[in-house]
Scaffold this motif. Sequence first.
Motif, PDB file in Angstrom:
ATOM      1  N   TRP A  66       0.864  -1.180   0.000  1.00 56.65           N
ATOM      2  CA  TRP A  66       0.000   0.000   0.000  1.00 56.65           C
ATOM      3  C   TRP A  66       0.900   1.229   0.000  1.00 56.65           C
ATOM      4  N   PHE A  67       0.553   2.165  -0.831  1.00 53.87           N
ATOM      5  CA  PHE A  67       1.249   3.445  -0.916  1.00 53.87           C
ATOM      6  C   PHE A  67       0.205   4.547  -0.829  1.00 53.87           C
ATOM      7  N   ARG A  68       0.649   5.756  -0.572  1.00 58.40           N
ATOM      8  CA  ARG A  68      -0.287   6.874  -0.532  1.00 58.40           C
ATOM      9  C   ARG A  68       0.357   8.123  -1.109  1.00 58.40           C
ATOM     10  N   GLN A  69      -0.498   9.001  -1.593  1.00 55.52           N
ATOM     11  CA  GLN A  69      -0.022  10.246  -2.172  1.00 55.52           C
ATOM     12  C   GLN A  69      -0.941  11.374  -1.763  1.00 55.52           C
ATOM     13  N   ALA A  70      -0.371  12.328  -1.053  1.00 54.40           N
ATOM     14  CA  ALA A  70      -1.093  13.526  -0.648  1.00 54.40           C
ATOM     15  C   ALA A  70      -0.885  14.615  -1.708  1.00 54.40           C
ATOM     16  N   PRO A  71      -1.767  15.585  -1.782  1.00 55.53           N
ATOM     17  CA  PRO A  71      -1.627  16.651  -2.789  1.00 55.53           C
ATOM     18  C   PRO A  71      -0.278  17.353  -2.697  1.00 55.53           C
ATOM     19  N   GLY A  72       0.400  17.448  -3.828  1.00 57.14           N
ATOM     20  CA  GLY A  72       1.675  18.132  -3.876  1.00 57.14           C
ATOM     21  C   GLY A  72       2.858  17.349  -3.332  1.00 57.14           C
ATOM     22  N   VAL A 104      -4.607   9.874  -1.232  1.00 57.75           N
ATOM     23  CA  VAL A 104      -5.128   8.804  -2.070  1.00 57.75           C
ATOM     24  C   VAL A 104      -4.271   7.574  -1.795  1.00 57.75           C
ATOM     25  N   TYR A 105      -4.921   6.484  -1.475  1.00 62.45           N
ATOM     26  CA  TYR A 105      -4.225   5.246  -1.133  1.00 62.45           C
ATOM     27  C   TYR A 105      -4.275   4.282  -2.321  1.00 62.45           C
ATOM     28  N   TYR A 106      -3.109   3.745  -2.668  1.00 59.64           N
ATOM     29  CA  TYR A 106      -2.975   2.837  -3.793  1.00 59.64           C
ATOM     30  C   TYR A 106      -2.475   1.477  -3.318  1.00 59.64           C
ATOM     31  N   CYS A 107      -3.070   0.415  -3.860  1.00 68.65           N
ATOM     32  CA  CYS A 107      -2.503  -0.905  -3.651  1.00 68.65           C
ATOM     33  C   CYS A 107      -1.667  -1.270  -4.877  1.00 68.65           C
ATOM     34  N   GLN A 160      -6.344   1.712  -8.813  1.00 72.49           N
ATOM     35  CA  GLN A 160      -6.700   3.052  -9.232  1.00 72.49           C
ATOM     36  C   GLN A 160      -6.670   4.073  -8.093  1.00 72.49           C
ATOM     37  N   GLY A 161      -6.553   3.628  -6.867  1.00 75.50           N
ATOM     38  CA  GLY A 161      -6.504   4.536  -5.732  1.00 75.50           C
ATOM     39  C   GLY A 161      -7.863   4.767  -5.109  1.00 75.50           C
ATOM     40  N   THR A 162      -7.853   4.983  -3.802  1.00 75.29           N
ATOM     41  CA  THR A 162      -9.070   5.310  -3.069  1.00 75.29           C
ATOM     42  C   THR A 162      -8.736   6.422  -2.083  1.00 75.29           C
ATOM     43  N   GLN A 163      -9.616   7.416  -2.009  1.00 71.87           N
ATOM     44  CA  GLN A 163      -9.336   8.603  -1.195  1.00 71.87           C
ATOM     45  C   GLN A 163      -9.681   8.356   0.262  1.00 71.87           C
ATOM     46  N   GLY A 164      -8.731   8.659   1.134  1.00 74.50           N
ATOM     47  CA  GLY A 164      -8.984   8.642   2.562  1.00 74.50           C
ATOM     48  C   GLY A 164      -8.768  10.043   3.114  1.00 74.50           C
ATOM     49  N   THR A 165      -9.779  10.591   3.778  1.00 78.75           N
ATOM     50  CA  THR A 165      -9.704  11.952   4.300  1.00 78.75           C
ATOM     51  C   THR A 165      -9.999  11.942   5.796  1.00 78.75           C
ATOM     52  N   VAL A 166      -9.107  12.560   6.557  1.00 74.92           N
ATOM     53  CA  VAL A 166      -9.254  12.630   8.012  1.00 74.92           C
ATOM     54  C   VAL A 166      -9.429  14.092   8.400  1.00 74.92           C
ATOM     55  N   SER A 167     -10.567  14.400   8.979  1.00 70.20           N
ATOM     56  CA  SER A 167     -10.840  15.781   9.377  1.00 70.20           C
ATOM     57  C   SER A 167     -10.329  16.044  10.794  1.00 70.20           C
ATOM     58  N   SER A 168      -9.893  17.266  11.020  1.00 74.43           N
ATOM     59  CA  SER A 168      -9.326  17.618  12.334  1.00 74.43           C
ATOM     60  C   SER A 168     -10.402  18.129  13.273  1.00 74.43           C
TER      61      SER A 168
END
Length: 126
Positions: free
Chosen positions: A35-41, A92-95, A118-126
């Motif tokens: 699993w990998f992830r990519q945040a904006p920028g 965005v999390y990618y397998c 294709q990736g799936t978005q995971g969002t954690v609000s503060s």
Amino acid sequence: VQLQASGGGLVQNGGSLRLSCSASGRTFSSYAMGWFRQAPGKEREFVAAINWSGVNTDYADSVKGRFTISRDNAKDTVYLQMNSLKPEDTAVYYCAGATSRSHYYLSINKNDYLYWGQGTQGTVSS
């Protein structure tokens, strides 16, 4: 092999998500999975990896103790259980799948992975 990730969503700080990645097309048990992830920028970064049988795992320091990778070869699926989520886990999390080179093989290097979902978005609000 074709990979399909799912399970992303919006959760509050401290919440949990369980990602799934289903494989089709080739023998799933032939592959180490990651699993990998990519945040904006930001660059795509390693999160977790597991060998073909599930006996060997590795994690990025930032997720150790909070995330758990597992797989069910009978269901051709790899999972990422994410607990105690933080806003900085938003991405965005990618397998991904890599051809196994030995019994305990896994990789933290995204360049070793041939197949990507294709990736799936995971969002954690503060």
